[in-house]
Design a protein around this motif. Structure first.
Motif, PDB file in Angstrom:
ATOM      1  N   GLY A  11       0.843  -1.185   0.000  1.00 57.90           N
ATOM      2  CA  GLY A  11       0.000   0.000   0.000  1.00 57.90           C
ATOM      3  C   GLY A  11       0.879   1.236   0.000  1.00 57.90           C
ATOM      4  O   GLY A  11       1.821   1.324   0.770  1.00 57.90           O
ATOM      5  N   VAL A  12       0.582   2.168  -0.895  1.00 58.81           N
ATOM      6  CA  VAL A  12       1.338   3.425  -0.983  1.00 58.81           C
ATOM      7  C   VAL A  12       0.337   4.569  -1.011  1.00 58.81           C
ATOM      8  O   VAL A  12      -0.516   4.628  -1.905  1.00 58.81           O
ATOM      9  CB  VAL A  12       2.223   3.475  -2.244  1.00 58.81           C
ATOM     10  CG1 VAL A  12       2.995   4.796  -2.299  1.00 58.81           C
ATOM     11  CG2 VAL A  12       3.188   2.298  -2.275  1.00 58.81           C
ATOM     12  N   LEU A  13       0.428   5.467  -0.029  1.00 59.03           N
ATOM     13  CA  LEU A  13      -0.478   6.605   0.051  1.00 59.03           C
ATOM     14  C   LEU A  13       0.304   7.861   0.415  1.00 59.03           C
ATOM     15  O   LEU A  13       1.401   7.788   0.969  1.00 59.03           O
ATOM     16  CB  LEU A  13      -1.570   6.365   1.090  1.00 59.03           C
ATOM     17  CG  LEU A  13      -2.612   5.279   0.795  1.00 59.03           C
ATOM     18  CD1 LEU A  13      -3.552   5.124   1.982  1.00 59.03           C
ATOM     19  CD2 LEU A  13      -3.389   5.582  -0.473  1.00 59.03           C
ATOM     20  N   GLY A  14      -0.301   8.998   0.128  1.00 56.29           N
ATOM     21  CA  GLY A  14       0.330  10.271   0.473  1.00 56.29           C
ATOM     22  C   GLY A  14       0.936  10.935  -0.738  1.00 56.29           C
ATOM     23  O   GLY A  14       1.195  10.306  -1.765  1.00 56.29           O
ATOM     24  N   ARG A  15       1.190  12.227  -0.601  1.00 57.69           N
ATOM     25  CA  ARG A  15       1.702  12.991  -1.725  1.00 57.69           C
ATOM     26  C   ARG A  15       2.986  13.717  -1.337  1.00 57.69           C
ATOM     27  O   ARG A  15       4.063  13.361  -1.796  1.00 57.69           O
ATOM     28  CB  ARG A  15       0.639  13.980  -2.204  1.00 57.69           C
ATOM     29  CG  ARG A  15       0.988  14.706  -3.478  1.00 57.69           C
ATOM     30  CD  ARG A  15      -0.205  15.490  -3.976  1.00 57.69           C
ATOM     31  NE  ARG A  15      -0.813  16.289  -2.921  1.00 57.69           N
ATOM     32  CZ  ARG A  15      -1.976  16.909  -3.036  1.00 57.69           C
ATOM     33  NH1 ARG A  15      -2.669  16.789  -4.146  1.00 57.69           N
ATOM     34  NH2 ARG A  15      -2.464  17.638  -2.046  1.00 57.69           N
ATOM     35  N   ASP A  16       2.891  14.709  -0.452  1.00 57.70           N
ATOM     36  CA  ASP A  16       4.096  15.424  -0.031  1.00 57.70           C
ATOM     37  C   ASP A  16       4.980  14.540   0.844  1.00 57.70           C
ATOM     38  O   ASP A  16       6.207  14.551   0.745  1.00 57.70           O
ATOM     39  CB  ASP A  16       3.729  16.709   0.708  1.00 57.70           C
ATOM     40  CG  ASP A  16       2.676  16.481   1.787  1.00 57.70           C
ATOM     41  OD1 ASP A  16       2.050  15.407   1.798  1.00 57.70           O
ATOM     42  OD2 ASP A  16       2.480  17.389   2.615  1.00 57.70           O
ATOM     43  N   ILE A  17       4.351  13.758   1.728  1.00 57.45           N
ATOM     44  CA  ILE A  17       5.035  12.701   2.466  1.00 57.45           C
ATOM     45  C   ILE A  17       4.388  11.392   2.014  1.00 57.45           C
ATOM     46  O   ILE A  17       3.170  11.280   2.010  1.00 57.45           O
ATOM     47  CB  ILE A  17       4.865  12.860   3.989  1.00 57.45           C
ATOM     48  CG1 ILE A  17       5.422  14.203   4.458  1.00 57.45           C
ATOM     49  CG2 ILE A  17       5.554  11.718   4.725  1.00 57.45           C
ATOM     50  CD1 ILE A  17       5.162  14.501   5.920  1.00 57.45           C
ATOM     51  N   THR A  18       5.210  10.426   1.628  1.00 56.30           N
ATOM     52  CA  THR A  18       4.659   9.183   1.094  1.00 56.30           C
ATOM     53  C   THR A  18       4.834   8.049   2.082  1.00 56.30           C
ATOM     54  O   THR A  18       5.936   7.816   2.583  1.00 56.30           O
ATOM     55  CB  THR A  18       5.342   8.810  -0.236  1.00 56.30           C
ATOM     56  OG1 THR A  18       5.213   9.896  -1.150  1.00 56.30           O
ATOM     57  CG2 THR A  18       4.708   7.563  -0.840  1.00 56.30           C
ATOM     58  N   ALA A  19       3.735   7.362   2.357  1.00 55.88           N
ATOM     59  CA  ALA A  19       3.777   6.176   3.209  1.00 55.88           C
ATOM     60  C   ALA A  19       3.876   4.949   2.308  1.00 55.88           C
ATOM     61  O   ALA A  19       2.975   4.681   1.512  1.00 55.88           O
ATOM     62  CB  ALA A  19       2.524   6.096   4.073  1.00 55.88           C
ATOM     63  N   ILE A  20       4.973   4.222   2.420  1.00 61.21           N
ATOM     64  CA  ILE A  20       5.178   3.007   1.637  1.00 61.21           C
ATOM     65  C   ILE A  20       5.148   1.826   2.594  1.00 61.21           C
ATOM     66  O   ILE A  20       5.983   1.717   3.488  1.00 61.21           O
ATOM     67  CB  ILE A  20       6.531   3.048   0.891  1.00 61.21           C
ATOM     68  CG1 ILE A  20       6.593   4.275  -0.016  1.00 61.21           C
ATOM     69  CG2 ILE A  20       6.724   1.764   0.086  1.00 61.21           C
ATOM     70  CD1 ILE A  20       7.953   4.485  -0.662  1.00 61.21           C
ATOM     71  N   VAL A  21       4.168   0.944   2.410  1.00 60.01           N
ATOM     72  CA  VAL A  21       3.972  -0.182   3.315  1.00 60.01           C
ATOM     73  C   VAL A  21       3.986  -1.482   2.510  1.00 60.01           C
ATOM     74  O   VAL A  21       3.262  -1.618   1.520  1.00 60.01           O
ATOM     75  CB  VAL A  21       2.627  -0.065   4.066  1.00 60.01           C
ATOM     76  CG1 VAL A  21       2.318  -1.354   4.818  1.00 60.01           C
ATOM     77  CG2 VAL A  21       2.672   1.116   5.038  1.00 60.01           C
ATOM     78  N   ASN A  22       4.822  -2.416   2.927  1.00 57.27           N
ATOM     79  CA  ASN A  22       4.788  -3.784   2.408  1.00 57.27           C
ATOM     80  C   ASN A  22       4.454  -4.715   3.559  1.00 57.27           C
ATOM     81  O   ASN A  22       4.999  -4.561   4.668  1.00 57.27           O
ATOM     82  CB  ASN A  22       6.130  -4.176   1.789  1.00 57.27           C
ATOM     83  CG  ASN A  22       6.385  -3.441   0.486  1.00 57.27           C
ATOM     84  OD1 ASN A  22       5.528  -3.404  -0.384  1.00 57.27           O
ATOM     85  ND2 ASN A  22       7.548  -2.844   0.359  1.00 57.27           N
TER      86      ASN A  22
END
Length: 388
Positions: A11-22
């Motif tokens: 799951g990858v969300l966010g724009r200015d700060i990006t949360a990348i979750v595997n």
């Protein structure tokens, strides 16, 4: 035998700060071993908790993907990121026998109330998304096949086109003048249906490196029209190293040269064209080859256009896994007829010698169909909504 399950999600969300979750989740000996090994590694990951002394169930390990170089990053991991992951796991009310390993990227941003709220919200949402996708085996193989020609990686900026949505217009840069080449390239409309060909005269004058010069101006699918007659492997490798997406071999070359050239294209991961200029039986040649080219180009030479009419081939599209191209005598007037019989329509002087190359190219492309971008999904609107 115990119950075994192992699933993966992103799951990858966010724009200015990006949360990348595997996420890796499962039950059984395998996930137990992976979980224990991860928990005891250095630097030590952390168990997801809602507060001190309140770890969540199912047990969830939060693993930073990057090295933490500042106290701020440590605080963000142990604070809003950990809390966002933990809250997502609790709210999903998962099977308590599962174990989850969640990898996260930890940014180095100011430790402010706004950033903490963003990180909590982004990681909460991205964790929920990754877990849901893992449990639902998303994406499906069909989804991946459908998207592979449309996917645009945000840190790359271009697509790797493999000619999977014909028909295409192939613009043949067949004049040995770099000034004219630049003028034509800069005038071409942005379209996924345009292929650019580094013509044989152009390559003879400037060398195979001209492919790189073309790419600096127009970074699309580029064909190196070498019309290779000998040293098939060597010439294919030269084109590959100059970033060509395809190489043209001559159908009049020795059989071994053709086969070695096709084989080298397969090894390098680029496409092979077989040009049948001056070949009496193009399909007979194609059928006789143990290795098949990706594209069979039916070609009438420029020098014979005035005396030799364009040949008619019946049922030319009824050949599995073969792309058919037509070159020589193509005009704007016969595009409608040709697009239903050929996958690749090559136009040279009709565009390069035009007063307005861009207008002619756009007129042809408009007859070929929609561009990929017109049907690109914003985010993932096609992701199935689970029925509860």
């Amino acid at each position: 035998m115990g119950i075994f399950m192992l699933k993966f999600g992103e799951g990858v969300l966010g724009r200015d700060i990006t949360a990348i979750v595997n996420v890796v989740l499962g039950k059984g000996e395998t996930i137990d071993t992976v979980f224990t090994n991860a928990l005891t590694r250095v630097p030590t990951p952390i168990l997801a908790n809602l507060r001190d002394n309140l770890i969540v169930k199912p047990l969830t390990l939060v693993v930073p993907r990057n090295t933490l170089n500042s106290d701020i990053q440590c605080n963000l991991l142990h604070g809003p990121i950990q809390y966002g992951v933990a809250k997502a796991v609790v709210d999903l009310d998962l099977d308590g026998d599962l174990k989850l390993i969640v990898t996260v990227s930890v940014p180095d941003v100011p430790y402010t109330t706004l950033n903490k709220r963003k990180l909590f919200q982004y990681y909460y949402g991205a964790t929920r998304l990754a877990i849901s996708r893992a449990l639902n085996d998303y994406p499906s193989k069909e989804k991946i096949k459908r998207e592979k020609y449309r996917a645009l990686h945000p840190l790359v900026g271009f697509r790797d086109i493999r000619l999977e949505r014909p028909p295409y217009l192939q613009v043949a840069l067949d004049v040995p003048s770099m000034e004219n080449v630049e003028y034509v390239l800069e005038s071409l409309p942005p379209s996924d249906r345009i292929i650019v060909e580094a013509g044989t005269p152009l390559i003879k004058k400037y060398g195979i490196e001209v492919v790189e010069r073309i790419r600096e101006i127009y970074d699309g699918f580029i064909v190196a029209d070498l019309k290779t007659l000998d040293t098939g492997r060597v010439e294919v490798r030269m084109a590959f190293e100059s970033t060509a997406n395809a190489v043209v071999l001559s159908g009049t070359a020795p059989r071994e040269t053709i086969l070695k050239g096709i084989h080298e294209c397969e090894r390098c991961g680029i496409m092979s064209y077989l040009d049948t200029i001056n070949v009496r039986d193009p399909f007979g040649l194609y059928n006789s080859l143990e290795l098949k080219p990706d594209v069979l180009l039916l070609h009438r030479a420029i020098d014979e256009e005035e005396k030799v009419p364009m040949k008619e081939y019946r049922d030319v599209k009824r050949r599995e896994k073969l792309l058919l191209g037509i070159a020589g005598g193509v005009t704007l007037e016969n595009i409608e007829k040709l697009k239903n019989r050929y996958h690749i329509i090559v136009v040279g002087r009709g565009i390069t010698k035009s007063r307005d190359p861009g207008r002619v190219a756009r007129a042809i492309v408009n007859k070929l169909g929609d561009d990929i971008d017109q049907y690109r999904l914003y985010l993932e609107e096609d992701e199935d909504v689970p029925i509860r």
